[in-house]
Write a protein that holds these residues in place. Sequence first.
Motif, PDB file in Angstrom:
ATOM      1  N   GLN A  10       0.836  -1.204   0.000  1.00  0.00           N
ATOM      2  CA  GLN A  10       0.000   0.000   0.000  1.00  0.00           C
ATOM      3  C   GLN A  10       0.867   1.248   0.000  1.00  0.00           C
ATOM      4  O   GLN A  10       0.615   2.191  -0.743  1.00  0.00           O
ATOM      5  N   ASP A  95     -11.337  11.283   0.851  1.00  0.00           N
ATOM      6  CA  ASP A  95     -12.288  10.275   1.323  1.00  0.00           C
ATOM      7  C   ASP A  95     -12.173   8.985   0.526  1.00  0.00           C
ATOM      8  O   ASP A  95     -12.211   7.890   1.091  1.00  0.00           O
ATOM      9  N   LEU A  96     -12.058   9.124  -0.792  1.00  0.00           N
ATOM     10  CA  LEU A  96     -11.955   7.928  -1.621  1.00  0.00           C
ATOM     11  C   LEU A  96     -10.682   7.162  -1.289  1.00  0.00           C
ATOM     12  O   LEU A  96     -10.698   5.929  -1.168  1.00  0.00           O
ATOM     13  N   LEU A  97      -9.565   7.883  -1.110  1.00  0.00           N
ATOM     14  CA  LEU A  97      -8.304   7.228  -0.752  1.00  0.00           C
ATOM     15  C   LEU A  97      -8.447   6.474   0.564  1.00  0.00           C
ATOM     16  O   LEU A  97      -8.029   5.332   0.696  1.00  0.00           O
ATOM     17  N   LEU A  98      -9.076   7.150   1.544  1.00  0.00           N
ATOM     18  CA  LEU A  98      -9.170   6.543   2.877  1.00  0.00           C
ATOM     19  C   LEU A  98     -10.217   5.435   2.928  1.00  0.00           C
ATOM     20  O   LEU A  98     -10.255   4.665   3.877  1.00  0.00           O
ATOM     21  N   SER A  99     -11.074   5.361   1.903  1.00  0.00           N
ATOM     22  CA  SER A  99     -12.053   4.267   1.878  1.00  0.00           C
ATOM     23  C   SER A  99     -11.408   2.979   1.362  1.00  0.00           C
ATOM     24  O   SER A  99     -12.017   1.928   1.379  1.00  0.00           O
ATOM     25  N   MET A 100     -10.178   3.100   0.869  1.00  0.00           N
ATOM     26  CA  MET A 100      -9.445   1.923   0.410  1.00  0.00           C
ATOM     27  C   MET A 100      -8.897   1.169   1.625  1.00  0.00           C
ATOM     28  O   MET A 100      -8.827   1.732   2.715  1.00  0.00           O
ATOM     29  N   PRO A 101      -8.487  -0.087   1.420  1.00  0.00           N
ATOM     30  CA  PRO A 101      -7.898  -0.817   2.560  1.00  0.00           C
ATOM     31  C   PRO A 101      -6.500  -0.286   2.873  1.00  0.00           C
ATOM     32  O   PRO A 101      -5.507  -0.952   2.623  1.00  0.00           O
ATOM     33  N   ILE A 102      -6.418   0.923   3.344  1.00  0.00           N
ATOM     34  CA  ILE A 102      -5.130   1.544   3.658  1.00  0.00           C
ATOM     35  C   ILE A 102      -5.299   2.325   4.945  1.00  0.00           C
ATOM     36  O   ILE A 102      -6.353   2.920   5.174  1.00  0.00           O
ATOM     37  N   THR A 103      -4.293   2.304   5.805  1.00  0.00           N
ATOM     38  CA  THR A 103      -4.396   3.089   7.035  1.00  0.00           C
ATOM     39  C   THR A 103      -3.921   4.499   6.749  1.00  0.00           C
ATOM     40  O   THR A 103      -3.224   4.754   5.768  1.00  0.00           O
TER      41      THR A 103
END
Lengths: 276, 314
Positions: A10, A95-103
């Motif tokens: 990631q 928001d879209l980035l943080l909705s991914m499986p990424i911390t």
Amino acid sequence: MSVLQLQRRQVATIAGKEFWDRIRSLWVLAIALVFTVFALVIAYFGGAQQGLVGFRSMEFTIASLVSLVIYLIPLIALVLGFDAIVGERERGSLDLLLSMPITRFELLLGKYLGLAAALAFSTVAGFGLVAVVLASHLNLSGLAHYGLFMASSVLLGLAFLSLAVSVSVFASDRTRASGLAIALWFFFVLMFDLILLGVLVVGGGNTGGEWFAYLLLLNPADVFRVLNIASLDEVGALYGLATVFPRELANPWLLCAVLLAWSVLPLSLAAWRFRR
Amino acid sequence: MAKSTPAVADRAAPRALVEVRDASKHYGAVHALDGVTLDIAPGEVFGLIGHNGAGKSTLFKMMMGLIAPSRGEILIDGVAVTGDDFREVRRRIGYLPENVVFYDNLNALETLHFFAKLKGVSHSDNRALLERVGLGAAATRRIREYSKGMRQRLGFAQALLGEPRLLFLDEPTNGLDPDGIREFYGILAELRAAGATIVLTSHILAEIQQRVDRLAIIAAGKLRAVGALSALRSEADLPLWFDVDCEAAARPAVRAALASVTVTVHDAPAGLRVECARQHKLAVLAVLGSQAAALRDFHVREASLEDLFFGLSS
């Protein structure tokens, strides 16, 4: 939370995007060219004020480059990183980035590493090209000093990039972030030394001594200067500061470690602020 | 009028896929979301309806774990969305944020590649995915040149990466032209047939009312009603009326005949308007049938979901 279960893929994905964005936009090329051109001009025309034109010595070239780089690299690093997070937030893509499986930590680290790679690449490529051009003038000691100069320039960039990325986390919008970045540049590059000098003068010189040297460690730009000047015996005498600097602090490894700490601490603070 | 605390018609024999328990978000004195509780079953198409600023997007962001609730909790597949384990669940969720924004310097294929890598799903069939949302011809054009509708289509493609079993689509038809809207609902029907669970929001009720199994009406951060369209309609007991088209001379006779049922009769330009409660509908029909010779035509009008929504929201 996240630090323990860091997923490298990631981080690499985010970092790769930041790096290739800078390559594709020709940012890396432009900055490298700026470094090359400035360095060559300084190398050949640095003595023009004294009526000397042409290459003099590596030591004087490095000494002149240090005074230039100390202004330029912090500015470039701050401009590069000040909107890393706040830019995504303001554009609406966070928001879209943080909705991914990424911390959030992985996102921040990936941003930093990608930008750091772009900055380090431009620095090494730009000044490296200069070394190639000047190869005929370089002896072993000159090469070592120039190598140290390049490495410390990279570290200086990483330190100010760390400050920039943390600005991008703390600022609520891009405008404030840019203001804050400029303020940091003013403080570290222009004000800090003046304030220290002022304190010395007001104190009548009695407040000097060891602790004064330690205060210089609080400014990555000063650490960079000391690191390069202290290593140059020929020009060390030109700089008053470097001569009062205690020997045990002038250890290049120690100074490099301080610069590294400067690239870790602001980022850690940013990670703490960004965690939610 | 529906009760303010909705009786959730729990069809949930298996565990609900999405469980929202008393979810609240307060910013100081502002209650963006206040005590929302609802369940969404696997395979369900669930509509969330409300005006702009009613709290739909706040609820969505909360369901994706993007903002922490001030109170309450949300579980997806039994996993709390605020916990560290939710990262793995996210891989199986497709999310289309409201007003989705991408990177102008990338093209559509590069964009999908980037998000597929972040999501950890296959990106070999991205071109097919772009074909599916109607962007096949624009796959290698920079997003900078994209129209609003094209960006929305790309946002939908992004949400479909990795064939998620659960989709959160926030105002999915926002910015789409009529063709785009039709194509979108075509794909939605395919996903539904394949068993995906879909949660979507809209402020255009007429658009989604035929396309969802159940819907929730949200206003000023509070859930006003939850249920199937028909259940909400009968619960709300909104009036219905007949527009009766007849000669002016025939009106007194029709009026007289209607006196036997509980109705309100008004004069209308083309004849009469007959308002009645839902339970008297058939009685009115019978009377009108007996007066067939005097009538040119009549239409039965019922309150739409829109009327219901505005009734409940205000």
